[in-house]
Each structure stands twice: as structure tokens, then as C-alpha cells.
Scaffold this active site. Structure first.
Site, PDB file in Angstrom:
ATOM      1  N   GLY A  99     -17.772 -12.597  37.032  1.00  0.00           N
ATOM      2  CA  GLY A  99     -17.494 -14.019  37.142  1.00  0.00           C
ATOM      3  C   GLY A  99     -16.214 -14.271  37.921  1.00  0.00           C
ATOM      4  CB  CYS A 100     -13.861 -17.134  37.892  1.00  0.00           C
ATOM      5  SG  CYS A 100     -12.294 -17.643  38.644  1.00  0.00           S
ATOM      6  CG  PHE A 101     -11.929 -13.146  42.219  1.00  0.00           C
ATOM      7  CD1 PHE A 101     -11.271 -14.366  42.209  1.00  0.00           C
ATOM      8  CD2 PHE A 101     -12.373 -12.656  43.449  1.00  0.00           C
ATOM      9  CE1 PHE A 101     -11.035 -15.078  43.372  1.00  0.00           C
ATOM     10  CE2 PHE A 101     -12.146 -13.363  44.630  1.00  0.00           C
ATOM     11  CZ  PHE A 101     -11.478 -14.581  44.589  1.00  0.00           C
TER      12      PHE A 101
END
Length: 202
Positions: A42-44
């Protein structure tokens, strides 16, 4: 940010540029024998932040955010967010395999995100937010298969959709994404990024 906030609003709150930055070089020289682990969850921003926090003094030399698994060269954040490049947002960890076994990173990976949602994580949707393990050797592939099978059977009820693929070309994300949450205190974190309490894998 509320977990129920619509995905399109959460994406609007994630900037394409930023004036703030930190040094993105490792604290010191990386010794010979270090290995890389490349993971998408997901969002890094939150993924990188959680791995640094968990393993900072346990054999982790560096963590960088970037893009992997796509079919275009030199992808930008904007193009990856469009979903048109095929890349996943990912973190590439450089670690000491003697003091920090690769399997420890994989176990934490399965604790800190939800691997049962295809092409999404929390309110963030799109193939760039998929769950993936990008392996750098046959040994990593074997270990990824083993940990995934155990986590799937013992923790996630047979619902894991995490991809296990060879690590292709890696592209560093823009500088302002590196250590993003260290610079932007209180910045966006995907609500699915939290360590879950599971028993040890047997």
C-alpha cells in the site's frame, strides 16, 4: 484520517510535490554481504516508516521508497498514481541477513498490512497499492512461499492475495517521498498500516 474517508479524497490530500526533504543517504557505508528485500503493502510512506521504526537497531541499514513491477521506464509519482504504468508503490530494504533474517521482515510485512484486499489498502484503491513480495534470489522465493503459506493458514484464513514475483527494475521515488513521515509530522498514513497481534508462526 478516518478509515471511512473516500479514497478519492485521501488521494487529493497526498501531494505530488513537496518543499521539505531529509537527507536520503544511509547513515553510514553499507557493508559487504548486505541484502535487499522489496515489499509492496500500500501507500509507501507508512510502510517505510513502520519498517524503519521496527528494525532501526536490529540490522536494517536503509529503507527507500520507490516503484517496481511496472512496464514503463522512469515512472513518476503522478504516473504511478494514475494506475497506467503497472507499478506498485514499494519499499526496498537493505539489511544484514545475519542479524536480521529475511523471514523476520516477511513476518512483520504480514502483520503490518492487510494482505487479503486485491489492489487496495484501506481507503487507497488501485493496482499501485497491491500487496507484493518481489524476491531477489531463489532462497528469498522459497522463504517467501513458506512464510506466506503459514501466514495465510494461521492468520488470514486462506484469503491472502499477495503476489510473489521476481524483483524487476527498481525506480527510486522522488526525493520528497523518502522518509516522508519524518519530515511531514502527522502526514497521511493508511489506516490499514498497524501492527496486528498474532501468535508466532509455527
Amino acid at each position: 484520517m478516518s478509515p471511512t474517508m473516500p479514497a478519492f479524497i485521501s488521494r487529493l490530500l497526498r501531494p505530488f510535490t513537496s518543499s521539505a526533504s531529509l537527507s536520503i543517504t544511509p547513515a553510514g557505508p553499507i557493508p559487504a554481504g548486505a541484502q535487499k528485500a522489496t515489499l509492496a503493502a500500500g501507500c509507501f510512506w507508512g510502510v517505510e516508516h513502520m519498517f524503519r521504526k521496527e528494525f532501526a537497531d536490529k540490522g536494517l541499514y536503509d529503507a527507500r521508497v520507490g516503484y517496481i513491477g511496472g512496464d514503463t521506464t522512469s515512472p513518476s509519482y503522478r504516473s504511478v498514481c494514475s494506475g497506467s504504468t503497472g507499478h506498485a508503490e514499494a519499499v526496498q530494504l537493505t539489511f544484514d541477513p545475519i542479524t536480521l533474517p529475511y523471514t523476520d521482515l516477511l513476518v512483520f510485512f504480514y502483520r503490518m498490512h492487510d494482505p487479503t484486499t486485491r489492489d487496495s489498502q484501506g481507503p487507497d484503491t488501485g493496482s499501485q497499492y497491491r500487496s507484493g513480495i518481489f524476491v531477489h534470489s531463489a532462497e528469498q522465493k522459497e522463504q517467501a512461499d513458506q512464510v506466506t503459506e503459514k501466514a495465510n493458514n494461521q492468520w488470514w484464513g486462506g484469503k491472502v492475495v499477495t503476489q510473489i514475483l521476481p524483483a524487476g527494475e527498481w525506480w527510486d521515488a522522488e526525493d520528497y517521498h523518502q522518509r516522508y513521515l519524518d519530515v511531514n509530522k502527522g502526514g497521511y498514513e493508511c489506516p490499514s498500516h498497524k501492527e496486528r497481534e498474532f501468535p508466532d508462526l509455527q
